[in-house]
Design a protein around this motif. Structure first.
Motif, short mmCIF file in Angstrom:
data_model
loop_
_atom_site.label_atom_id
_atom_site.label_comp_id
_atom_site.label_asym_id
_atom_site.label_seq_id
_atom_site.Cartn_x
_atom_site.Cartn_y
_atom_site.Cartn_z
N ASP A 1 2.46 1.76 -3.35
CA ASP A 1 1.51 2.25 -4.35
C ASP A 1 1.16 3.71 -4.13
OD1 ASP A 1 -0.53 -0.77 -4.79
OD2 ASP A 1 1.43 -0.18 -5.54
N LEU A 2 0.96 4.07 -2.88
CA LEU A 2 0.62 5.46 -2.57
C LEU A 2 1.74 6.38 -3.03
CD1 LEU A 2 -1.27 7.46 -1.27
CD2 LEU A 2 -0.19 7.00 0.92
N ARG B 1 2.61 14.85 4.64
CA ARG B 1 1.39 15.10 5.39
C ARG B 1 0.19 14.50 4.68
NH1 ARG B 1 -1.92 19.75 6.76
NH2 ARG B 1 -1.38 20.23 4.63
N ILE B 2 0.22 14.59 3.35
CA ILE B 2 -0.88 14.01 2.58
C ILE B 2 -0.92 12.50 2.81
CG2 ILE B 2 -1.72 13.54 0.26
CD1 ILE B 2 -0.74 16.29 -0.52
N VAL C 1 -7.16 8.01 7.06
CA VAL C 1 -8.45 7.62 6.48
C VAL C 1 -8.58 6.11 6.51
CG1 VAL C 1 -9.71 7.43 4.32
CG2 VAL C 1 -8.76 9.62 5.01
N ARG C 2 -7.48 5.48 6.13
CA ARG C 2 -7.49 4.03 6.05
C ARG C 2 -7.72 3.40 7.42
NH1 ARG C 2 -3.45 0.04 5.10
NH2 ARG C 2 -4.18 -1.45 3.58
N GLU D 1 -2.45 11.74 6.10
CA GLU D 1 -3.90 11.86 6.09
C GLU D 1 -4.55 10.68 5.40
OE1 GLU D 1 -4.23 16.69 5.82
OE2 GLU D 1 -5.90 15.43 5.13
N VAL D 2 -3.94 10.23 4.33
CA VAL D 2 -4.50 9.05 3.64
C VAL D 2 -4.45 7.85 4.57
CG1 VAL D 2 -4.18 7.43 1.76
CG2 VAL D 2 -3.97 9.87 1.34
N ASP E 1 3.87 5.86 -5.34
CA ASP E 1 3.83 5.90 -6.81
C ASP E 1 2.76 6.86 -7.31
OD1 ASP E 1 4.62 2.45 -7.78
OD2 ASP E 1 5.84 4.17 -7.16
N GLU E 2 1.61 6.75 -6.68
CA GLU E 2 0.49 7.55 -7.16
C GLU E 2 0.75 9.05 -7.01
OE1 GLU E 2 -3.08 6.59 -5.15
OE2 GLU E 2 -4.36 7.69 -6.57
N LEU E 3 1.26 9.42 -5.85
CA LEU E 3 1.55 10.84 -5.62
C LEU E 3 2.67 11.32 -6.54
CD1 LEU E 3 1.29 11.11 -1.74
CD2 LEU E 3 -0.46 11.38 -3.47
N PHE F 1 0.83 -1.20 0.00
CA PHE F 1 0.00 0.00 0.00
C PHE F 1 0.86 1.25 0.00
CE2 PHE F 1 -3.25 2.89 1.10
CZ PHE F 1 -2.78 3.69 2.11
N ARG G 1 -11.08 4.17 9.02
CA ARG G 1 -12.12 3.35 8.42
C ARG G 1 -12.09 1.95 9.00
NH1 ARG G 1 -16.86 3.84 6.79
NH2 ARG G 1 -17.52 2.03 5.60
#
Lengths: 887, 113
Positions: free
Chosen positions: A21-22, A60-61, A68-69, A64-65, A24-26, A18, A72
């Motif tokens: 991937d995160l 920081r982003i 959220v995870r 926050e992600v 990579d995405e950013l 995870f 949840r």
């Protein structure tokens, strides 16, 4: 479907994936923005810089992600727990039954683990206890012997690997504490002053032993345990410095030692061990312990020990025979090695019981879930993921199991003292066992978690695979999914049968082995023998004449008592450690005889063999003509005769005892006048050793002296009827005019103690097997019952058409029979795997003994088939008309 | 550029849903699309975008798939689920109602009360 499930589970646990991937995405986002800026005319570097600034703080982003995870996830968990709790409360029967089963099964595991932890895992209660070692002699072929004074002193002086070294000797039958109140029998240890350095123990009050205390002739001092101090002297500090009569002799109390330092059992008093290294004294044996020096490893110490042994052989060529070596072992391993396998086996067995219980609960859960099929279908239709639905099942079983494990801790706390009480007395370190130790609590809770998952995994899979549409559409409960559920149930039942078989076979083997052990002929008749032991005190005369008179006098007094058939004296009782001495055979100067000192040597009074009903094979027993001054005689046992002469026809041969022990131990050649049957002196499991007997009256003073320093005077008394009733009369007779308190025991009890361990194992495994069998039959019953419910119409039709009960039985039992066969196959494989582990616990029994294994399998088959037949009978008994009428 | 208003809390989610409803997008693409469909009037704070995307995914309104972007780079694409589509419809209806009510209220002339 399966792929989807697999991905779901993978996703739950792939945290690093995870993160990757995160990132990579950013990174892609930033790069895409940079590309656009470049398109708008900025330079590549400026575009990238600008894109990064615009994006802001990537970390920081990410945080926050992540929140959220997690948020949840926690939210989902909370919902699942809430839902599970509601369901469990509403279905109180299921909850109670399951909680009770789990609590008991887990409690069993907790209790056994507590033993395993306290004995095998927990380090000894001494500072840096892993540096404590024991040194002993090892005769090739596994027999272990303690060290002599000479050996101890030599090794102590020659070794550089040890920081401190000590010897100790457990006084066999305890010592007497007299004066100041009721006389009491207490347990004692004689130890060199170094012991308290080795253990690094500081006295609570006063001082430990100093080097001066170990010098022969110095003042008699004594150390007391805190337990005895509190119990008998009310923790009065004035006791230090005062005098106590121990073993009839006055000792000055110099210190109080704290609780818990007993090796290996609880000890009340310590006296200094005064070692006199002497080439002649090869029969006084001691335990040798040491603390490894700073930075010295066990292997280094072992290597040095090898060199020291060689040096010893050079200096004392006759004292260490070629097949004996010195061995160094970790102290805790040394103390607990013999109970390691049985304890681990018990842990495995109780684990198997838990597993079988888990399968039953899984079965129950499957049934519950199938009832809720419509519920689940609605959830799925409304958009819940399959993973979510499966997780709910696991949360429910997990919650149950965790609650069960908390209860289990309470139950275990009550069971543990019971278990310790019935455990064999020589189980080391159990006194401090308690459920409240942190590793035990962690183990229990962890086990609860694992149990929850085990119980829930199959029902969860079954639920997750449910077909939403199908269960919503149908209405009679007959859905494709329930076929699969039934297959799972059958699988669980097969596993249960397999495990139960393995456990039953283990139990059967242990039980049979124990029975064989019980049937071993000890070589004498312990049933109606009462033993009487009186420790000698310092003031007693230690000449042969004195001891012999005393011995004979007591024999006369005892025989005069009503109901006594005979009495005699002996150095020590069978199965309790006794002296071994070297001997030579007259006429065979260099070759004959046993110089190792392993041959058992006993002093007996006339009448010993008759009293103990040891058979006379040749010649005669001792009688009154074998007194001091008469020709020296000796009696040997069959084992000695056969081993050293090859025949039992050895009368008129002569032996010389103790020649290599030097002039102090000079003993004239003795003629063999009798050969007696073998006695299992070393215990029922060991073969009878070669043994020689000499009359009390004819022993040289030096021998009497050295025996009496370590061993009490022992008499055996044969009673006409049950010995229990004679204990009091024997005890009071022995106390008449004496200062010592005699130790009076039933020899039958002594022999029972020798097999106490096996008895304990058999008892526990037996209990576990019965429970496992019960649980297994419940499992089989429920599988059969469910399939019966499915097929009731079919049987109703058959019965209505006139089928005989038997004709109905066979098709119905087919499923049970196949469960049985499959389970037995699995069980046999498991048992094969276990067989090596079990082999070391068995006495004269192969772990593949077909008779026992066959009986276990047959028993299981009977129980399983009966459990499977019960629902069939119920179905057949139901009126055909009723079943046909219902839909 | 027309004046842009600040994003009210909660509106980002529905904008993301709308953006994705027009076709699968990666994160950056969502940003661009929102800018497009609001005609630049609403600005998305970049730091709030990804937490919102993940939240919507956790709630089951979006589903993701790794794919290749139009300049051949590996990117994560978001797509609307059935539940997401329904949520979008509901939110749209809510917003419409709110907008109508606000408009009616703010347009009331003194004489109409």
């Amino acid at each position: 479907m399966w792929t989807h499930l697999r991905l779901r589970f993978a996703a739950l646990f792939r945290r690093t994936r995870f993160e990757h991937d995160l990132a990579d995405e950013l990174a892609f986002h930033v790069q895409a923005r940079a590309d656009e800026l470049e398109r708008r005319g900025l330079s590549s570097a400026a575009a990238r810089r600008r894109a990064l600034i615009e994006f802001g703080n990537a970390e920081r982003i990410k945080e926050e992600v992540r929140d959220v995870r997690v948020g949840r996830w926690l939210e989902v968990l909370r919902q699942d727990l809430h839902y599970a709790t509601r369901r469990l409360i509403s279905d109180s029967l299921f909850t109670t039954v399951t909680l009770a089963t789990l609590a008991l099964a887990i409690a069993g595991n907790t209790v056994v683990f507590t033993l395993v932890y306290s004995v095998l895992i927990r380090p000894l209660p001494f500072e840096e206890s892993e540096r404590l070692v024991e040194v002993h002699r090892r005769v090739q072929g596994a027999v272990q012997q303690s060290v002599t004074a000479t050996l101890f002193t030599f090794v102590r002086d020659a070794s550089k690997s040890f920081e401190s070294v000590a010897a100790y000797d457990v006084v066999a039958s305890g010592v007497n504490l007299t004066g100041a109140g009721v006389p009491e029998h207490v347990s004692g240890v004689r130890a060199t002053p170094g012991l308290f350095d080795v253990l690094r123990v500081d006295p609570r009050l006063g001082r430990a032993f100093a080097a001066e205390d170990a010098i022969v002739g110095s003042e008699a001092v004594i150390l007391m345990s805190e337990g005895l101090w509190r119990r008998r002297f009310g923790a009065d500090p004035a006791i230090v410095g005062s005098s106590l009569r121990v073993g009839g002799e006055a000792h000055r109390v110099v210190g109080i030692l704290p609780e818990g330092i007993s090796i290996p059992h609880e000890v009340d008093v310590w006296t200094p061990l005064r070692l006199v290294p002497s080439g002649e004294d090869q029969a006084n044996l001691f335990q040798m312990v040491a603390r490894l020096g700073e930075g010295v490893s066990g292997d280094q110490a072992r290597a040095e020990l090898g060199t020291v042994t060689a040096a010893f052989r050079t200096q004392y060529p006759n004292l260490l025979s070629g097949d004996v070596s010195l061995e160094l072992r970790d102290l805790q391993v040394s103390m607990t090695g013999s109970v390691r396998t049985p304890l681990l086996f018990l842990l495995a067995a109780v684990g198997v019981v838990l597993l079988i219980a888990c399968f039953n609960i899984a079965n129950l859960t499957l049934a519950r879930e199938s009832v809720r099929q419509v519920d689940t279908a609605v959830c799925l239709a409304l958009g819940a993921t399959r993973g979510r639905v499966m997780r709910r099942v696991l949360v429910e079983t997990g919650l149950l199991a965790l609650l069960g494990s908390v209860l289990a801790l309470l139950v275990a706390g009550t069971l543990l003292p019971l278990l310790i009480r019935i455990a064999p007395g020589d189980l080391p370190l159990v006194a401090a066992a308690a459920v409240s130790h942190r590793p035990v609590v962690l183990f229990t809770l962890g086990l609860g978690l694992v149990t929850g998952i085990t119980c829930g995994v199959i029902p969860a899979i079954q639920t997750g695979l449910g077909d939403a549409k199908a269960s919503l559409v149908s209405h009679s409960g007959r859905v494709a999914g329930s076929r699969r559920a039934q297959r799972f149930r059958v699988g669980l039942a097969v596993a249960q049968v397999g495990l139960a078989l393995a456990l039953l076979q283990g139990a059967g083997l242990l039980t049979y082995s124990y029975l064989l052990l019980q049937q071993v002929d000890p070589g004498f008749q312990p049933e109606r023998i009462v033993s009487l032991q009186v420790p000698l005190s310092g003031s007693d005369e230690l000449t042969t004449a004195g001891v012999s008179t005393r011995v004979d006098e007591m024999v006369d007094r005892l025989t005069a008592l009503p109901g006594i058939l005979g009495a005699a004296a002996v150095t020590n009782l069978p199965t309790e450690q006794g002296p071994g001495l070297p001997f030579d055979i007259v006429g065979r100067p260099d070759d004959g005889g046993d110089l190792s000192g392993a041959t058992q040597w006993r002093m007996v009074s006339p009448g010993y063999f008759e009293t103990m009903e040891i058979p006379l094979v040749r010649g005669r027993a001792f009688d009154t003509r074998d007194r001091s001054g008469a020709p020296p005689v000796i009696i040997v046992n069959e084992a000695l005769a056969l081993q050293y002469f090859g025949t039992t026809d050895v009368l008129s041969e002569s032996l010389v005892i103790g020649r290599i022990m030097g002039s102090e131990f000079a003993d004239p050649p003795r003629e063999i006048v009798g050969v007696v049957g073998n006695v299992r002196e070393l215990g029922l499991m060991q073969p009878p050793p070669p043994q020689m007997f000499v009359p009390f009256a004819q022993t040289p003073d030096r021998y009497t002296q050295f025996v009496s320093q370590v061993l009490p005077l022992t008499w055996v008394v044969q009673t006409a009827t049950a010995p229990l009733g004679f204990i009091e009369s024997i005890r009071s007779e022995a106390m008449r005019g004496a200062q010592q308190i005699p130790d009076v025991r039933l020899l039958g009890g002594v022999m029972a103690a020798a097999v106490a361990r096996q008895q304990f194992n058999v008892l526990l495994i037996g209990i576990f097997s019965v429970i496992a069998l019960g649980l297994c039959s419940i499992g089989v019953y429920s599988v059969a019952a469910y399939s019966m419910t499915e097929r009731r119409r079919e049987f109703g039709v058959r019965a209505a058409l006139g089928a005989t009960p038997l004709g109905v039985l066979w098709p119905a039992m087919r499923q049970t029979a196949s469960i049985l066969i499959a389970g037995q196959l699995i069980g046999t494989v498991v048992a094969l795997g276990m067989s090596r582990l079990l082999g070391s616990l068995l006495f004269e029994l192969s772990s593949m003994d077909p008779g026992v294994l066959g009986t276990a399998a047959a028993l299981l088959a009977i129980v399983t088939l009966t459990a499977g037949a019960l629902p069939v009978k119920q179905a057949v008994d139901a009126q055909p008309a009723e079943t046909l009428r219902e839909d | 550029m027309p004046p842009h208003a600040m994003l009210l809390p909660g509106t980002l989610d529905v904008l993301v849903l709308k953006a994705v409803s027009l076709g699968p997008l990666h994160g950056y693409g969502v940003l661009l699309r929102i800018e497009q469909i609001t005609k630049g009037a609403l600005l998305v704070e970049q730091g709030a975008l990804y937490p919102a995307l993940y939240r919507l995914e956790q709630q089951g309104l979006l589903t993701t798939e790794w794919g290749v972007s139009n300049n051949n780079r590996r990117a994560k694409f978001y797509r609307l689920t059935l539940a997401g589509r329904r949520r979008l419809q509901v939110q749209r209806a809510n917003w419409q109602r709110l907008a109508d009510a606000m408009a009616a209220a703010l347009d009331t002339r003194p004489g109409e009360v």
